[in-house]
Motif scaffolding. Structure first.
Motif, short mmCIF file in Angstrom:
data_model
loop_
_atom_site.label_atom_id
_atom_site.label_comp_id
_atom_site.label_asym_id
_atom_site.label_seq_id
_atom_site.Cartn_x
_atom_site.Cartn_y
_atom_site.Cartn_z
N ASN A 39 1.11 -4.40 6.16
CA ASN A 39 0.00 -5.35 6.12
C ASN A 39 0.42 -6.71 5.56
O ASN A 39 -0.39 -7.62 5.47
N CYS A 40 1.67 -6.82 5.20
CA CYS A 40 2.20 -8.07 4.65
C CYS A 40 3.69 -8.13 4.98
O CYS A 40 4.53 -7.98 4.10
N PRO A 41 4.06 -8.34 6.26
CA PRO A 41 5.45 -8.19 6.67
C PRO A 41 6.43 -9.21 6.10
O PRO A 41 7.63 -8.97 6.10
N TYR A 42 5.96 -10.33 5.56
CA TYR A 42 6.87 -11.34 5.01
C TYR A 42 6.94 -11.33 3.49
O TYR A 42 7.71 -12.08 2.91
N VAL A 43 6.15 -10.48 2.85
CA VAL A 43 6.15 -10.38 1.38
C VAL A 43 6.20 -8.90 1.02
O VAL A 43 5.41 -8.10 1.55
N VAL A 44 7.12 -8.52 0.13
CA VAL A 44 7.25 -7.12 -0.28
C VAL A 44 5.93 -6.64 -0.88
O VAL A 44 5.38 -7.25 -1.80
N ASN A 45 5.41 -5.55 -0.32
CA ASN A 45 4.14 -4.97 -0.74
C ASN A 45 4.22 -3.47 -0.49
O ASN A 45 3.59 -2.95 0.42
N ILE A 46 5.02 -2.79 -1.27
CA ILE A 46 5.30 -1.37 -1.06
C ILE A 46 4.05 -0.52 -1.08
O ILE A 46 3.89 0.40 -0.30
N LEU A 47 3.10 -0.84 -1.95
CA LEU A 47 1.88 -0.04 -2.06
C LEU A 47 0.86 -0.37 -0.97
O LEU A 47 -0.15 0.31 -0.84
N GLN A 48 1.11 -1.44 -0.19
CA GLN A 48 0.20 -1.86 0.88
C GLN A 48 -1.21 -2.11 0.35
O GLN A 48 -2.21 -1.82 1.01
N SER A 49 -1.30 -2.67 -0.85
CA SER A 49 -2.61 -2.95 -1.44
C SER A 49 -3.31 -4.04 -0.64
O SER A 49 -2.70 -4.90 -0.02
N ASP A 50 -4.63 -3.97 -0.64
CA ASP A 50 -5.48 -4.91 0.10
C ASP A 50 -6.75 -5.11 -0.72
O ASP A 50 -7.81 -4.59 -0.38
N SER A 51 -6.65 -5.86 -1.80
CA SER A 51 -7.75 -5.97 -2.75
C SER A 51 -8.99 -6.67 -2.19
O SER A 51 -10.09 -6.45 -2.67
N ASP A 52 -8.84 -7.50 -1.17
CA ASP A 52 -10.00 -8.19 -0.63
C ASP A 52 -10.55 -7.54 0.65
O ASP A 52 -11.50 -8.02 1.25
N GLY A 53 -9.95 -6.43 1.08
CA GLY A 53 -10.47 -5.63 2.19
C GLY A 53 -10.38 -6.26 3.57
O GLY A 53 -11.09 -5.85 4.48
N GLU A 54 -9.50 -7.23 3.78
CA GLU A 54 -9.42 -7.87 5.09
C GLU A 54 -8.23 -7.39 5.93
O GLU A 54 -7.81 -8.07 6.85
N ILE A 55 -7.70 -6.23 5.61
CA ILE A 55 -6.62 -5.54 6.32
C ILE A 55 -5.24 -6.11 6.00
O ILE A 55 -4.27 -5.39 6.02
N ILE A 56 -5.12 -7.40 5.67
CA ILE A 56 -3.83 -7.95 5.28
C ILE A 56 -3.80 -8.11 3.76
O ILE A 56 -4.82 -8.31 3.13
N HIS A 57 -2.62 -8.02 3.20
CA HIS A 57 -2.45 -8.16 1.76
C HIS A 57 -2.85 -9.57 1.33
O HIS A 57 -2.59 -10.54 2.03
N PHE A 58 -3.49 -9.70 0.18
CA PHE A 58 -3.98 -11.01 -0.26
C PHE A 58 -2.87 -12.04 -0.42
O PHE A 58 -3.10 -13.22 -0.25
#
Length: 71
Positions: A39-58
């Motif tokens: 959900n965030c291919p250009y920034v490391v986000n191992i947990l795939q968190s999505d705190s704002d619920g818009e499918i992509i990492h904040f």
């Protein structure tokens, strides 16, 4: 040296520095999650968190906005 031999890649971008050009790298940020599932291919986000619920990492939102605003 061409970092993406079989795909046009004139900019030679290699975000994660692994020697494979972004255009042919299945994991651009090298976090172990393939781009198509990341959900965030250009920034490391191992947990795939999505705190704002818009499918992509904040953290990715500014990158996405920049890409679409420059098109």
């Amino acid at each position: 040296m061409d970092n993406c031999l079989y795909t046009a890649n004139s900019e030679q971008a290699d975000t994660d520095g692994d020697g494979i050009g972004d255009r042919c790298d299945n994991d651009i940020d090298d976090d172990g999650i393939d781009n198509e599932d990341d959900n965030c291919p250009y920034v490391v986000n191992i947990l795939q968190s999505d705190s704002d619920g818009e499918i992509i990492h904040f953290l990715q939102t500014p990158v996405i906005n920049a890409v679409f605003s420059s098109a």
